[in-house]
Write a protein that holds these residues in place. Structure first.
Motif, short mmCIF file in Angstrom:
data_model
loop_
_atom_site.label_atom_id
_atom_site.label_comp_id
_atom_site.label_asym_id
_atom_site.label_seq_id
_atom_site.Cartn_x
_atom_site.Cartn_y
_atom_site.Cartn_z
N THR A 107 -12.00 -56.89 -95.65
CA THR A 107 -11.53 -58.07 -94.94
C THR A 107 -10.77 -57.68 -93.68
O THR A 107 -10.99 -58.24 -92.60
N LEU A 145 -12.51 -58.38 -90.06
CA LEU A 145 -11.83 -59.28 -89.15
C LEU A 145 -11.44 -58.57 -87.86
O LEU A 145 -11.57 -59.14 -86.76
N THR A 151 -19.11 -58.29 -93.87
CA THR A 151 -17.86 -59.01 -93.60
C THR A 151 -17.69 -59.27 -92.12
O THR A 151 -17.30 -60.37 -91.70
N TYR A 163 -17.51 -63.05 -90.40
CA TYR A 163 -16.32 -63.44 -89.64
C TYR A 163 -16.66 -63.67 -88.17
O TYR A 163 -16.12 -64.59 -87.54
N TRP A 214 -7.16 -67.51 -88.18
CA TRP A 214 -7.21 -67.13 -89.59
C TRP A 214 -7.29 -68.34 -90.53
O TRP A 214 -8.09 -68.33 -91.48
N ARG A 218 -10.70 -69.58 -93.57
CA ARG A 218 -10.40 -69.56 -95.01
C ARG A 218 -11.65 -69.74 -95.85
O ARG A 218 -11.83 -69.08 -96.88
N THR A 235 -13.49 -66.54 -95.99
CA THR A 235 -12.79 -65.57 -96.83
C THR A 235 -13.04 -65.84 -98.31
O THR A 235 -13.26 -64.91 -99.10
#
Length: 308
Positions: free
Chosen positions: A100, A104, A188, A192, A223, A227, A230
């Motif tokens: 993560t 990101l 990931t 993102y 951020w 969510r 994520t």
């Protein structure tokens, strides 16, 4: 005049003629193949596995002893099973957190106007498309006692840190987690990166006009909008951790001393080499139940946070 009044429009005529027939659902022909596949193959396989889990069977002999729930009670007294569960939990937490952060960070950096950004995206995503069976021999040689990693450490004067990375219990699991992070961080990053393109530019511009810096904008605006992504990544990571098989089996074969044993490798070990098919089927059912519980829990947590 009479002919005109008794005339029936074609659409109305079709309705009248077909009114006595039972209408078929319009989407049935489209969902029928998927329905047959899921019910006839997947759910039948789950049911048959559940039946086998009540047997004491080696998979080949014609006679199988029915033992009821004995395989399940045996699982909860199996120390290797609990080691595999612990490895799975540690593996999920560490890999998810690091992937993560890295994903990101790559998405934020590559959203800036960089030269050769397309090349950087390809470099980050390339490990995802490489087959673990191809990369496993490379990593086995890299982390061997006489491999490239120890050679580099000795070359830079850190020979005291050289060790058999995949040959001892203290470092074998971190090596597996490192390989997985290297392999799946690209996914990931892509998710993102795609989610960040949906953030309203006017909101970012308003934040900059209010004096918010890059870090403040990232933490307070970008951020929270990520969510949902994520939560989806957490679900994928949890299910992926439960199904982990290829990397630990190809690199360490679950060793040394079960240090990299996961539920997937343990199911394979009990079912194929040791021929405990009934016990392996019971492990598979436990794995399925745990995966469903984790997926539902993460989805419920995501909906609750969204509601708040």
């Amino acid at each position: 005049m009479t002919a005109t009044t008794t005339r029936v429009r074609p659409e109305r005529k079709a309705v009248v003629q077909g009114s006595g027939r039972m209408k078929k659902p319009p989407g049935l022909p489209w969902i029928l193949p998927a329905l047959v596949l899921s019910v006839g193959l997947i759910y039948y396989g789950i049911g048959y596995t559940g039946y086998i889990s009540t047997l004491n069977w080696d998979g080949l002999s014609p006679g199988a002893e029915h033992v009821g729930a004995h395989n399940y009670t045996r699982i909860f007294h199996d120390p290797v099973f609990w080691d595999a569960v612990r490895h799975t939990l540690v593996f999920f937490v560490v890999t998810f957190v690091i992937q993560t952060i890295l994903g990101l960070a790559f998405a934020v950096i590559l959203h800036a106007k960089l030269r050769l950004a397309a090349i950087y995206k390809v470099i980050v995503f390339v490990p995802v498309v490489l087959a673990p069976a191809i990369m496993a021999p490379v990593f086995r040689h890299m982390f061997a006692p006489d491999g490239e990693l120890n050679a580099v450490l000795r070359h830079v004067g850190l020979g005291g840190l050289a060790q058999p990375w995949i040959g001892q219990t203290s470092t074998a699991l971190p090596v597996i987690m490192f390989i997985t992070i290297w392999e799946w961080t690209g996914v990931t990053f892509v998710l993102y990166y795609a989610a960040m393109t949906q953030v309203d530019p006017s909101v970012l511009e308003a934040a900059r006009m209010d004096g918010a810096g890059n870090m403040r904008t990232l933490v307070s605006i970008i951020w929270p909008d990520l969510r949902g992504t994520t939560v989806a990544l957490a679900m994928l990571g949890a299910i992926g951790a439960l199904k982990t098989f290829d990397v630990p089996y190809l690199v360490t074969i679950g060793g040394p001393n079960y240090a990299t044993e996961f539920l997937g490798t343990y199911i394979y070990r009990m079912t194929i080499p040791l021929s405990h098919v009934g016990y392996g089927a019971a492990l598979s059912i436990i794995l399925l139940v745990v995966a469903l519980i984790m997926a539902l829990a993460l989805q419920f947590a995501g909906r609750e946070r969204k509601g708040r």
